[in-house]
Design an enzyme around this catalytic site. Structure first.
Site, short mmCIF file in Angstrom:
data_model
loop_
_atom_site.label_atom_id
_atom_site.label_comp_id
_atom_site.label_asym_id
_atom_site.label_seq_id
_atom_site.Cartn_x
_atom_site.Cartn_y
_atom_site.Cartn_z
N HIS A 9 10.72 -2.25 1.32
CA HIS A 9 11.14 -2.88 0.07
C HIS A 9 11.35 -4.38 0.24
O HIS A 9 12.00 -5.00 -0.59
CB HIS A 9 12.44 -2.23 -0.43
CG HIS A 9 12.26 -0.81 -0.86
ND1 HIS A 9 13.27 0.13 -0.83
CD2 HIS A 9 11.17 -0.14 -1.32
CE1 HIS A 9 12.81 1.30 -1.27
NE2 HIS A 9 11.53 1.15 -1.56
N LYS B 59 -0.79 -4.32 5.99
CA LYS B 59 -2.03 -4.75 5.35
C LYS B 59 -1.75 -5.81 4.29
O LYS B 59 -2.40 -6.86 4.24
CB LYS B 59 -2.66 -3.51 4.69
CG LYS B 59 -4.08 -3.63 4.29
CD LYS B 59 -4.57 -2.30 3.73
CE LYS B 59 -4.51 -1.18 4.77
NZ LYS B 59 -5.08 0.09 4.28
N ASP C 124 -1.79 -11.55 2.53
CA ASP C 124 -0.88 -12.31 1.64
C ASP C 124 -0.84 -11.74 0.23
O ASP C 124 -0.93 -12.48 -0.76
CB ASP C 124 -1.28 -13.79 1.61
CG ASP C 124 -1.05 -14.46 2.96
OD1 ASP C 124 -0.07 -14.10 3.63
OD2 ASP C 124 -1.88 -15.31 3.35
N LYS D 151 2.68 4.91 -0.05
CA LYS D 151 1.55 5.85 -0.10
C LYS D 151 2.00 7.14 -0.75
O LYS D 151 3.18 7.51 -0.64
CB LYS D 151 1.04 6.16 1.33
CG LYS D 151 -0.41 6.59 1.37
CD LYS D 151 -1.33 5.39 1.23
CE LYS D 151 -2.78 5.74 1.30
NZ LYS D 151 -3.60 4.52 1.38
N SER E 73 -6.60 -4.80 -6.20
CA SER E 73 -5.55 -4.13 -6.96
C SER E 73 -4.50 -5.15 -7.40
O SER E 73 -3.97 -5.09 -8.51
CB SER E 73 -4.87 -3.05 -6.12
OG SER E 73 -5.57 -1.83 -6.20
P1 NAD Z 1 -13.44 9.20 -0.94
O1 NAD Z 1 -12.77 10.49 -1.22
O2 NAD Z 1 -14.04 8.43 -2.06
O3 NAD Z 1 -14.61 9.37 0.16
C1 NAD Z 1 -14.44 9.98 1.40
C2 NAD Z 1 -15.80 10.54 1.81
O4 NAD Z 1 -15.71 11.00 3.16
C3 NAD Z 1 -16.23 11.72 0.94
O5 NAD Z 1 -17.56 11.51 0.50
C4 NAD Z 1 -16.13 12.91 1.89
O6 NAD Z 1 -17.06 13.95 1.60
C5 NAD Z 1 -16.42 12.25 3.23
N1 NAD Z 1 -15.94 13.02 4.37
C6 NAD Z 1 -14.87 13.85 4.46
N2 NAD Z 1 -14.79 14.38 5.69
C7 NAD Z 1 -15.83 13.88 6.39
C8 NAD Z 1 -16.29 14.07 7.72
N3 NAD Z 1 -15.63 14.86 8.57
N4 NAD Z 1 -17.41 13.40 8.12
C9 NAD Z 1 -18.07 12.59 7.26
N5 NAD Z 1 -17.67 12.37 5.99
C10 NAD Z 1 -16.58 13.02 5.55
O7 NAD Z 1 -12.34 8.34 -0.16
P2 NAD Z 1 -12.29 6.76 0.00
O8 NAD Z 1 -11.46 6.21 -1.10
O9 NAD Z 1 -13.64 6.22 0.26
O10 NAD Z 1 -11.40 6.66 1.33
C11 NAD Z 1 -11.97 6.80 2.63
C12 NAD Z 1 -11.03 6.19 3.64
O11 NAD Z 1 -10.82 4.82 3.31
C13 NAD Z 1 -9.64 6.82 3.72
O12 NAD Z 1 -9.18 6.74 5.05
C14 NAD Z 1 -8.80 5.91 2.85
O13 NAD Z 1 -7.42 5.95 3.18
C15 NAD Z 1 -9.42 4.57 3.19
N6 NAD Z 1 -9.19 3.52 2.18
C16 NAD Z 1 -9.59 3.68 0.90
C17 NAD Z 1 -9.37 2.66 -0.02
C18 NAD Z 1 -9.86 2.72 -1.45
O14 NAD Z 1 -9.78 1.70 -2.14
N7 NAD Z 1 -10.39 3.82 -1.93
C19 NAD Z 1 -8.70 1.49 0.39
C20 NAD Z 1 -8.31 1.36 1.72
C21 NAD Z 1 -8.56 2.38 2.61
#
Ligand code: NAD
Length: 472
Positions: free
Chosen positions: A64, A94, A99, A106, A363
């Site tokens: 916070h 992050k 900044d 989460k 965001s």
């Molecule tokens: P998403 O659900 O859009 O996509 C994840 C993809 O990974 C899916 O297509 C899924 O089928 C695939 N997947 C699942 N298990 C798998 C495996 N064992 N091998 C290969 N592919 C597999 O999710 P996302 O939003 O793209 O998030 C992915 C990662 O990025 C997460 O760790 C998330 O925390 C991180 N992240 C996302 C964002 C965001 O803006 N969406 C921001 C920062 C970090």
């Protein structure tokens, strides 16, 4: 760090490693490490056959020191409290690195969204939002969720709608969540922001000839052979932008059901379409199937972008990883044991707390747009265009040459929302990379970019507490 430490313990260990290079008192470091609020709740979901299932859900606000707190919501069958705490903590660091003036948070619901109907998913998401609102765990000045693994624009629209219905007349209510569809207060460029951020991170890393030479690579992202794991939001856009804007070659894509490779390059959009039509990434025309998806991570390539889930590069496969650069699109894809092995091999790891910060950066822009109630660029676009026309006309006068209408249209166009978002994101990622690299290269005690990133974050959060007068 042992193979048995949890994800949250791994994050704490990373903080400890960087904190050892500072003189901050233990109490302050404890405050920087631990989660301020953890809310765990369970609620019932009715299935079409009439049966009831009770699902587990969480929202964790890690820090916070700045408000609101910010962080995505994950729908995943294996998610647990430790994971949500780890991801919330990573959000704090992050935000500090890029900044963005938020504390970290989460959220998660322990479900596999593929097992629920659209109607059930909507009810689950609305119920989750209600529960958060009841405990003051959501609000534009309190805690602002966003998409993460298993969620997207659709869920964010349901969250915004529920919150607004519960807060009638609240002028800023739409800023209670980001990653919304455009028509519901979203911003252009948010969907691809995390992947775009990964592209800027990799491009910056490749721009340093000295660092590339140490890896045996030529400078520049163009022509770099990339393997991407996960063709979801982050992986898809990272692949697309690296290919289209960076002129890199996507040589393999890995999904749950397997992976495909083509040394001449894959077009991620065609692959995405193929997967949508056939239900599998395998058997893509011109590509070779890799039955065991994880094997794709071990292919000979220049850069690997894990963009699926945590714990993908472990002590089991790290020694066989051939990539020279790893861009952590996902959160926590590399375990600490794997990192040790990779660093010994000289691999450049661009850490998650920087590499995937593009999402929270945009965001932040969306939240600012919601609070200001005006689209970025709306007031200035025409004025900017008029100025550019005047400059072109002055050049015409000075040179006696006439520009075509086409040149006028291309050059004098003013900046729109997408231009501003991409510009803000690019600047954020470039400036942050330079700072992290300076910390890394400028102090022999800092062994790698991840330690540099944690050090940067600790210093910034510590400064915020000092300025609040809480710690000396
Ligand atoms: P998403 O659900 O859009 O996509 C994840 C993809 O990974 C899916 O297509 C899924 O089928 C695939 N997947 C699942 N298990 C798998 C495996 N064992 N091998 C290969 N592919 C597999 O999710 P996302 O939003 O793209 O998030 C992915 C990662 O990025 C997460 O760790 C998330 O925390 C991180 N992240 C996302 C964002 C965001 O803006 N969406 C921001 C920062 C970090």
């Amino acid at each position: 760090m042992t193979a048995h430490t949890s994800f949250f313990e791994n994050v704490i260990n990373y903080v400890d490693r960087a904190a050892a290079l500072t003189n901050h008192p233990k109490g302050l470091l404890d405050q920087i490490k631990h989660c301020n609020s953890v809310y765990h709740f369970e609620f019932p979901v009715r299935h079409p056959d009439g049966s009831i299932e009770v699902v587990k859900a969480w929202r964790v606000e890690h820090s916070h020191h700045k408000l609101p707190t910010k962080g995505g919501i994950r729908y995943a069958p294996e998610v647990n409290e430790d994971e949500v705490k780890a991801l919330a903590a990573l959000m704090t660091y992050k935000c500090a690195i890029v900044d963005v003036p938020f504390g970290g948070a989460k959220g998660a619901i322990q479900i596999d969204p593929r097992n629920y109907t659209l109607d059930q998913l909507e009810r689950i998401t609305r119920r989750y939002t209600h529960e958060l609102a009841k405990k003051n765990f959501i609000g534009p000045g309190v805690d602002v969720p966003a998409p993460d693994y298993g969620t997207g624009e659709r869920e964010m629209a349901w969250i915004a709608d529920t919150y607004m219905a519960m807060n009638p007349g609240h002028l800023d209510a739409i800023g209670c969540v980001t990653g919304k569809p455009l028509s519901q207060g979203g911003i252009r460029g948010r969907k691809e922001a995390t992947g775009r951020g990964c592209f800027y991170a990799l491009r910056e890393a490749c721009a340093h000839a000295e660092d590339m030479k140490a890896l045996g690579l030529s400078p520049g992202i163009a022509g770099k052979r990339i393997v991407v794991q996960g063709l979801g939001n982050v992986g898809y856009h990272a692949a697309k932008i690296c290919r289209e804007e960076g002129h890199a070659i996507i040589i393999a894509i890995a999904e749950r059901e397997g992976a495909i490779t083509n040394p001449n390059g894959l077009n991620e959009t065609d692959v995405f379409q193929h997967r949508k039509e056939t239900g599998s990434i395998l058997n893509f025309p011109g590509a070779t199937n890799i039955e065991n998806s994880l094997d794709a991570l071990e292919l000979d390539c220049d850069a690997l972008i894990p963009a699926a889930l945590e714990n993908q590069i472990t002590a089991d496969n790290a020694a066989r990883i051939q990539a020279k650069i790893i861009v952590e699109g996902a959160n926590g894809p590399t375990t600490p044991e794997a990192e040790e092995i990779l660093l010994k091999k000289g691999v450049l790891i661009i850490p998650d707390i920087y590499a995937n910060a593009g999402g929270v950066t945009v965001s932040y822009f969306e939240w600012l747009k919601n609070l200001s109630h005006v689209r970025v660029g709306r007031l200035g676009k025409r004025a900017e265009e008029a100025n550019e026309r005047r400059i072109l006309q002055a050049v015409e006068l000075l040179t006696g040459q006439k520009f075509t209408d086409d040149i006028f249209t291309k050059v004098a166009k003013g900046s729109d929302e997408q231009d501003f978002v991409n510009s803000g994101l690019e600047d954020t990622m470039v400036v942050a990379y330079q700072r992290l690299r300076e910390i890394w290269k400028g102090d022999s005690r800092v062994p790698d970019l991840r330690t540099a990133a944690f050090l940067d974050a600790i210093e910034k959060v510590a400064r915020a507490y000092a300025e609040l007068g809480i710690f000396p």
